[in-house]
Design a protein around this motif. Structure first.
Motif, short mmCIF file in Angstrom:
data_model
loop_
_atom_site.label_atom_id
_atom_site.label_comp_id
_atom_site.label_asym_id
_atom_site.label_seq_id
_atom_site.Cartn_x
_atom_site.Cartn_y
_atom_site.Cartn_z
N TYR A 69 -4.91 0.23 -8.71
CA TYR A 69 -3.82 0.84 -9.50
C TYR A 69 -3.91 0.44 -10.98
N ARG A 70 -4.57 -0.68 -11.25
CA ARG A 70 -4.74 -1.07 -12.66
C ARG A 70 -5.67 -0.12 -13.40
N LEU A 71 -6.58 0.49 -12.63
CA LEU A 71 -7.62 1.33 -13.23
C LEU A 71 -7.38 2.82 -13.00
N ALA A 72 -6.52 3.14 -12.06
CA ALA A 72 -6.27 4.54 -11.70
C ALA A 72 -4.83 4.65 -11.25
N LYS A 73 -3.93 4.92 -12.20
CA LYS A 73 -2.51 4.77 -11.84
C LYS A 73 -1.87 5.98 -11.15
N PHE A 74 -2.52 7.16 -11.21
CA PHE A 74 -1.91 8.33 -10.56
C PHE A 74 -2.38 8.44 -9.10
N PHE A 75 -1.49 8.15 -8.19
CA PHE A 75 -1.83 8.16 -6.76
C PHE A 75 -1.18 9.40 -6.13
N THR A 76 -2.01 10.34 -5.70
CA THR A 76 -1.52 11.60 -5.13
C THR A 76 -1.41 11.51 -3.61
N VAL A 77 -0.20 11.67 -3.11
CA VAL A 77 -0.03 11.55 -1.65
C VAL A 77 -0.41 12.88 -0.98
N ASP A 78 -1.69 13.20 -1.02
CA ASP A 78 -2.15 14.45 -0.39
C ASP A 78 -2.57 14.22 1.06
N GLU A 79 -2.80 12.97 1.41
CA GLU A 79 -3.14 12.58 2.80
C GLU A 79 -4.20 13.51 3.39
N HIS A 80 -5.33 13.66 2.67
CA HIS A 80 -6.32 14.64 3.12
C HIS A 80 -7.05 14.26 4.40
N SER A 81 -7.12 12.94 4.70
CA SER A 81 -7.75 12.59 5.98
C SER A 81 -7.18 11.31 6.54
N ARG A 82 -7.33 11.16 7.83
CA ARG A 82 -6.98 9.92 8.52
C ARG A 82 -8.26 9.43 9.18
N VAL A 83 -8.88 8.47 8.56
CA VAL A 83 -10.17 7.96 9.05
C VAL A 83 -9.91 6.62 9.72
N PRO A 84 -9.94 6.57 11.04
CA PRO A 84 -9.62 5.29 11.67
C PRO A 84 -10.72 4.25 11.47
N GLU A 85 -10.38 3.04 11.71
CA GLU A 85 -11.36 1.95 11.69
C GLU A 85 -11.80 1.74 13.14
N ILE A 86 -13.01 1.21 13.29
CA ILE A 86 -13.50 0.94 14.64
C ILE A 86 -14.00 -0.50 14.74
N GLN A 87 -13.60 -1.14 15.83
CA GLN A 87 -14.13 -2.49 16.12
C GLN A 87 -15.35 -2.31 16.99
N LEU A 88 -16.44 -2.91 16.58
CA LEU A 88 -17.72 -2.68 17.25
C LEU A 88 -18.41 -3.98 17.67
N ALA A 89 -19.22 -3.87 18.71
CA ALA A 89 -20.14 -4.97 19.04
C ALA A 89 -21.55 -4.42 18.94
N SER A 90 -22.49 -5.30 18.66
CA SER A 90 -23.88 -4.89 18.67
C SER A 90 -24.31 -4.75 20.15
#
Ligand code: GCU
Length: 333
Positions: free
Chosen positions: A228-249
């Motif tokens: 936010y210090r470098l890019a103060k305009f935050f647009t709540v467009d919510e274009h994607s929901r990318v989940p995180e995944i817990q993985l094992a090798s």
């Protein structure tokens, strides 16, 4: 006939039971059979890191100290793509990564990255917690990985310092940092901007060096990385929901005895429920703190979401043509 359980057997059963419900301490002097590594690119205290630590603690307790997982946060083991490379040969045993990092290698994952796929967070969780989410956990084997559980990463939004983004027209001419995924790069192109990839840890540097005008991420990442210090305009467009995944090798998984694998799998799922709680709190806190620190929130009703959605539409056929039935099932789920 009543069977009498010998005292020793009874005591060891009791100990196992206490460990299972987390009521017993693992003696300090226990020598671990396996000491395993876990990579995280978010900093200490972030919801995914706290949940990874909870996961490691549960595993330690329930294996009676025989399996120790050492969580290294803040990208200490490298960027997400470097971590994934190492996991393929068992150099790193576990990680939590953003799904976008794997979508070029496992194209089916593009389905879950499609812009505007879900109505809201509840919709996404109905899918990931259901049969579809369960089936998706098995696709990681294509990359030598074992999918353990889904973590929340909220919705991704654009942010910039140039001007408030309210419609795709405001994106024209912007250079936007995106994750390393062809589909995400194409999405930004369709919206009229120029995509460029940088590892997550280099986004601030890229803003500072004027290599990018914009980026996209969720509220917690935006606030905790101080974007936010470098890019103060935050647009709540919510274009994607990318989940995180817990993985094992897969390499690591194959050498672990089945009884430990079962415990690890169960602990990963348990830690995921904890992570979701932490995430909700963090999302609200990060939004409030970013706004307090000078972020200008471009609120959803002033954003032409339908215009963004319409421009992203070609990605459905371009990346998921073989799975349109499944896509429809998700959309209607
Ligand atoms: C999310 C995710 C990170 C990822 C980042 C990114 O914040 O939690 O693991 O690296 O997105 O945009 O690269």
């Amino acid at each position: 006939m009543n069977e009498v359980i010998p005292l020793r057997k009874f005591l060891s059963l009791l100990a196992a039971l206490l460990l299972l419900c987390g009521c017993a301490e693992v003696p300090e002097e226990t020598v671990p059979e396996y000491v395993l590594t876990y990579a995280e690119n978010q900093p200490e205290g972030y919801p995914t890191v706290l949940s990874a630590e909870r996961f490691a603690e549960l595993v330690r307790e329930r294996t009676g100290g025989k399996v120790v997982i050492q969580v290294k946060a803040g990208g200490e083991y490298g960027s997400e793509s470097e971590v994934l490379e190492q996991m393929a040969f068992g150099g790193i045993d576990f990680a939590r990564v953003s799904l976008a990092e794997l979508s070029d290698e496992i194209p089916k994952l593009n389905i879950l990255l499609l812009p505007f796929l879900y109505e809201d967070a509840d919709h996404m969780w109905r899918i990931l917690d259901g049969e579809i989410g369960e089936d998706f956990l098995s696709v990681f084997s294509e990359a030598g990985l074992v999918g353990l559980s889904w973590y929340d990463a909220g919705a991704r939004c654009f942010y910039t310092d140039v001007k408030p983004i309210r419609s795709p027209a405001d994106m024209a001419g912007l250079t936007v940092r995106v994750q390393d995924s062809h589909m995400v790069m194409d999405m930004v192109k369709l919206m009229g901007a120029t995509p460029v990839t940088f590892p997550y840890g280099d986004v601030s540097y890229a803003f500072e060096m004027d290599k990018i005008d914009a980026a996209e991420n969720n509220w917690p990442a935006y606030q905790i990385q101080e974007h936010y210090r470098l890019a103060k305009f935050f647009t709540v467009d919510e274009h994607s929901r990318v989940p995180e995944i817990q993985l094992a090798s897969q390499r690591t998984w194959d050498v672990l005895p089945e009884q430990y694998r079962d415990i690890i799998a169960a602990c990963a799922r348990e830690s995921a429920l904890y992570q979701r709680e932490l995430w909700k709190e963090q999302e609200a806190r990060s939004r409030a703190e970013a706004i307090e620190a000078g972020c200008v929130e471009i609120i959803p009703r002033t954003v032409q979401k339908d215009a963004f959605r319409a421009l992203a539409e070609p990605l459905y056929e371009r990346y998921c043509a073989d799975y349109m039935d499944l896509v429809a099932q998700i959309q209607n789920g």
